[in-house]
Design a protein around this motif. Structure first.
Motif, PDB file in Angstrom:
ATOM      1  N   PRO A  79       0.826  -1.216   0.000  1.00  0.00           N
ATOM      2  CA  PRO A  79       0.000   0.000   0.000  1.00  0.00           C
ATOM      3  C   PRO A  79       0.857   1.262   0.000  1.00  0.00           C
ATOM      4  CG  PRO A  79      -0.013  -1.034   2.168  1.00  0.00           C
ATOM      5  CD  PRO A  79       0.708  -1.975   1.260  1.00  0.00           C
ATOM      6  N   VAL A  80       0.540   2.171  -0.919  1.00  0.00           N
ATOM      7  CA  VAL A  80       1.303   3.413  -1.076  1.00  0.00           C
ATOM      8  C   VAL A  80       0.350   4.602  -1.029  1.00  0.00           C
ATOM      9  CG1 VAL A  80       3.131   2.341  -2.459  1.00  0.00           C
ATOM     10  CG2 VAL A  80       1.119   3.287  -3.586  1.00  0.00           C
ATOM     11  N   MET A 107       6.334   6.000  -1.128  1.00  0.00           N
ATOM     12  CA  MET A 107       6.995   4.825  -0.560  1.00  0.00           C
ATOM     13  C   MET A 107       5.960   3.955   0.136  1.00  0.00           C
ATOM     14  SD  MET A 107       9.871   3.155   0.357  1.00  0.00           S
ATOM     15  CE  MET A 107      11.264   4.298   0.321  1.00  0.00           C
ATOM     16  N   PRO A 108       5.982   2.640  -0.068  1.00  0.00           N
ATOM     17  CA  PRO A 108       5.005   1.785   0.611  1.00  0.00           C
ATOM     18  C   PRO A 108       5.127   1.883   2.126  1.00  0.00           C
ATOM     19  CG  PRO A 108       6.161   0.567  -1.115  1.00  0.00           C
ATOM     20  CD  PRO A 108       6.873   1.869  -0.956  1.00  0.00           C
ATOM     21  N   ARG A 109       3.986   1.861   2.780  1.00  0.00           N
ATOM     22  CA  ARG A 109       3.970   1.854   4.242  1.00  0.00           C
ATOM     23  C   ARG A 109       4.354   0.490   4.785  1.00  0.00           C
ATOM     24  NH1 ARG A 109      -0.445   4.644   2.436  1.00  0.00           N
ATOM     25  NH2 ARG A 109      -1.881   2.875   2.673  1.00  0.00           N
ATOM     26  N   PRO A 168      -5.319  -5.367   2.401  1.00  0.00           N
ATOM     27  CA  PRO A 168      -5.011  -6.494   3.283  1.00  0.00           C
ATOM     28  C   PRO A 168      -3.941  -6.123   4.302  1.00  0.00           C
ATOM     29  CG  PRO A 168      -3.955  -6.796   1.162  1.00  0.00           C
ATOM     30  CD  PRO A 168      -4.827  -5.578   1.032  1.00  0.00           C
ATOM     31  N   PRO A 169      -3.887  -6.842   5.428  1.00  0.00           N
ATOM     32  CA  PRO A 169      -2.855  -6.554   6.431  1.00  0.00           C
ATOM     33  C   PRO A 169      -1.477  -7.014   5.962  1.00  0.00           C
ATOM     34  CG  PRO A 169      -4.119  -8.483   7.075  1.00  0.00           C
ATOM     35  CD  PRO A 169      -4.791  -7.925   5.854  1.00  0.00           C
ATOM     36  N   PHE A 170      -0.448  -6.315   6.378  1.00  0.00           N
ATOM     37  CA  PHE A 170       0.933  -6.696   6.130  1.00  0.00           C
ATOM     38  C   PHE A 170       1.612  -6.854   7.488  1.00  0.00           C
ATOM     39  CE2 PHE A 170      -0.211  -5.231   2.013  1.00  0.00           C
ATOM     40  CZ  PHE A 170       0.679  -5.803   1.112  1.00  0.00           C
ATOM     41  N   GLU A 171       2.033  -8.094   7.818  1.00  0.00           N
ATOM     42  CA  GLU A 171       2.588  -8.375   9.134  1.00  0.00           C
ATOM     43  C   GLU A 171       4.010  -7.841   9.274  1.00  0.00           C
ATOM     44  OE1 GLU A 171       1.885 -10.644   6.842  1.00  0.00           O
ATOM     45  OE2 GLU A 171       0.410 -12.115   7.547  1.00  0.00           O
TER      46      GLU A 171
END
Length: 284
Positions: A79-80, A107-109, A168-171
């Motif tokens: 996600p950006v 920049m992606p979070r 979606p979540p990113f761990e």
């Protein structure tokens, strides 16, 4: 014909699709999008055919301008922050970039690779039936550079059925499911793969994710395996003892023992692990 003109490519931007299966006998791997689920979601948001070519953007930074008409895009994967002209836009949504407007990716979070799908698909020439860039074989469209113009194909007859989907979540620490073998007997302690945590090394790329952590010692040191077919998601142990997880542009053969294979659905998650990020594996 509408098109996207590249102003800035960011660290790395590649045209990718579902790849070119069927050429391994002549030494050419499948390649294609590293995170297939994110790539296919971008196409679904735009009602594209599932194999329409998109732009895979590593660590953001891409800037493009719509030329020759309005362009509908959807950005998925890592996600950006998106800016269209002077207004903020949402990722994981169908967004209209008006003729002459600029689309910017921050920049992606979290995560590593974002996918810019375009309604109609990126219509660059295909090589061996695919528009994918294979960084190992060096075939397919060159990495994007400032001034490149990406033609866009004919839009599909159907219209998108949703405006947006949840991000979606990113761990912080990714857990990858791994099945054993087929050469785990060549490693003294194959359970060492799942007993400890690993860090994605800075040398990781689309060919493979190299892991830093405890060394996995080889049980057989007086002979070598003959080369055999390699598989996406295979966890190979070279003489250094530091495992490598094969990703989209892996070689078609390999001679180092494969201690396990990442479950296919989790290979997409592996493709989103940043260098320096922690991960673990567990047997299934």
């Amino acid at each position: 014909m509408s098109a996207l003109e590249v102003v800035r490519p960011g660290p790395l931007a590649l045209v990718e699709d579902l790849g070119r299966p069927g050429w391994s006998a002549v030494g050419v791997g499948r390649s294609g999008a590293a995170d297939r689920a994110a790539y296919q979601l971008a196409n679904r948001l735009l009602a594209n055919d599932e194999g329409a070519a998109a732009v895979e953007v590593t660590l953001g930074g891409l800037e493009v301008v719509a030329r020759g008409g309005d362009v509908w895009v959807a950005v998925t994967g890592a996600p950006v922050d998106l800016v269209v002209g002077t207004r903020a836009a949402d990722p994981y949504a169908a967004v209209c970039v008006r003729d002459g407007e600029r689309l910017r990716l921050g920049m992606p979070r979290a995560g590593l690779r974002s996918y810019v799908g375009v309604r109609g698909g990126v219509d660059v020439p295909a090589v061996l039936g695919s528009r994918s860039r294979d960084v190992l074989a060096g075939i397919g469209p060159d990495p994007l550079a400032a001034g490149d113009v990406l033609p866009i194909g004919r839009p599909p007859a159907e219209y998108p059925r949703v405006d947006a989907v949840p991000v979606p979540p990113f761990e912080d620490e990714v857990v990858l499911r791994v099945v054993r073998g087929p050469r785990d007997e060549w490693v003294r302690d194959p359970d060492g793969l799942v007993r400890t945590g690993w860090t994605a090394a800075s040398q990781s790329d689309r060919v493979g994710m190299r892991l830093d952590g405890p060394r996995l010692a080889l049980a057989v040191t007086d002979r070598q395996l003959p080369s055999e077919g390699a598989y996406r998601g295979a966890v190979q142990v070279p003489p250094s003892g530091q495992p490598v997880v094969f990703l989209a542009d892996h070689p078609v053969t390999g001679g180092y023992p494969v201690v396990g294979v990442v479950v296919d659905a989790d290979v997409d998650r592996a493709a989103q692990v940043r260098p320096g990020q922690r991960l673990r594996m567990r047997w299934v």
